[in-house]
Design an enzyme around this catalytic site. Structure first.
Site, PDB file in Angstrom:
ATOM      1  N   CYS A  33       0.831  -1.209   0.000  1.00  0.00           N
ATOM      2  CA  CYS A  33       0.000   0.000   0.000  1.00  0.00           C
ATOM      3  C   CYS A  33       0.864   1.258   0.000  1.00  0.00           C
ATOM      4  CB  CYS A  33      -0.923  -0.014   1.219  1.00  0.00           C
ATOM      5  SG  CYS A  33      -1.810   1.525   1.503  1.00  0.00           S
TER       6      CYS A  33
ATOM      7  N   CYS B  56      -0.039   3.966   2.548  1.00  0.00           N
ATOM      8  CA  CYS B  56       0.327   3.514   3.903  1.00  0.00           C
ATOM      9  C   CYS B  56       1.763   3.913   4.226  1.00  0.00           C
ATOM     10  CB  CYS B  56       0.194   2.001   4.020  1.00  0.00           C
ATOM     11  SG  CYS B  56      -1.496   1.375   3.823  1.00  0.00           S
TER      12      CYS B  56
END
Length: 310
Positions: free
Chosen positions: A51, A54
């Site tokens: 991600c 993230c």
């Protein structure tokens, strides 16, 4: 009256990062998050190695949590390795951030927020938990403490100043406020000790410089004669500069700052070189003690300039 000060030189000991940030799992969620949130808010960052957002958000949250100095904790959970809790919370996209307090979720957001919004998020959590939040709220605490001190409640004001210093050990306004509380409680020696031991980062702060000057002026004024005698001496001889100078110090110590400034300005007007410009130098100390943004200091400097450069 006695009250504690926690403003020791050097401030608080650094917080261990491992106490504030840890990797969690489905198995440890109950202990790391639910039970731990009984004491302080716990932020849970659900993320995954693939991600991109993230990877952007993670360091921002860690920085903000460390800046909170123990007021919150962070648990990071890799949803690829630990899907159970994410499933229970019905997390559909990451990054997803949940905040827990007293064993239950109280706030959260999804997506990579900018640092300013992450800080606001943490500030809300700290405030909800009854702690001292961010800069805007610290300013409110300082204002409340100042009002309490002005109303005569030095004990409660000192507690608030100590609370701020617990979060920001080098907050000059709180450090100076605590010294003023000590002075209000007639703990002059302790106040002087705090002033002398001010951390290097605070020693030259305007609030500390002003206090140091105020205490110096108080010691000077203690050696002055009674105000009435000095006033009579000045009335008998307007050019008795020493009597007028002493009167200015006595008046300042008695809370009559404007009259004190006027007398020193009068000396400068009559003889600016008297006693190696003692009146001008003392005016600078008065302005320093008042704070250079004080209306009387601003007006006094303007008047002094007009005399000196007339």
């Amino acid at each position: 009256m006695q009250f504690p000060t926690n403003a020791a030189p050097g401030g608080n000991a650094p917080v261990d990062k491992s106490d504030l940030i840890k990797d969690g799992s489905d198995r440890t969620f109950m202990a790391d998050v639910i039970e731990a949130s009984r004491e302080v808010p716990v932020i849970v960052d659900f993320w995954a190695p693939w991600c991109g957002p993230c990877k952007t958000l993670g360091p921002i949250i860690e920085k903000a949590v460390l800046a909170a100095k123990g007021a919150v904790k962070l648990v990071k959970i890799d949803t690829d390795q630990n899907p159970a809790i994410a499933g229970q919370l019905r997390i559909q996209s990451i990054p997803a951030v949940y905040a827990f307090f007293q064993g239950r979720p109280v706030d959260g957001f999804t997506g990579a927020l900018p640092e300013s919004q992450v800080k606001q998020f943490i500030d809300r959590l700290v405030q909800a938990a009854g702690g001292v939040p961010g800069a805007a709220d610290i300013a409110a605490v300082l204002e409340e403490a100042g009002q309490l001190l002005e109303s005569g409640d030095a004990q409660t004001a000192a507690a608030l100043y100590n609370e701020v210093l617990g979060e920001e050990p080098e907050n000059a306004a709180a450090y100076a406020g605590l010294i003023r509380c000590l002075l209000a409680a007639d703990q002059t020696d302790t106040a002087q000790e705090m002033l002398d031991q001010a951390p290097a980062a605070l020693a030259k702060a305007p609030e500390i410089v002003a206090l140091r000057t105020q205490m110096d002026l108080a010691r000077q004024a203690a050696d002055m004669g009674p105000v009435g005698d000095l006033e009579r001496a000045v009335a008998a001889d307007a050019n008795n500069h020493q009597a007028r100078y002493d009167l200015a110090l006595a008046l300042y110590a008695g809370g009559q700052q404007e009259a004190a400034v006027d007398h020193l300005l009068d000396i400068v007007k009559r003889d600016r070189e008297w006693n190696e410009q003692a009146a001008r130098k003392q005016l600078v100390k008065f302005f320093e003690a008042l704070g250079f943004k004080h209306p009387l200091a601003i007006a006094g400097r303007r008047k002094l300039s007009s005399i000196l450069f007339a």
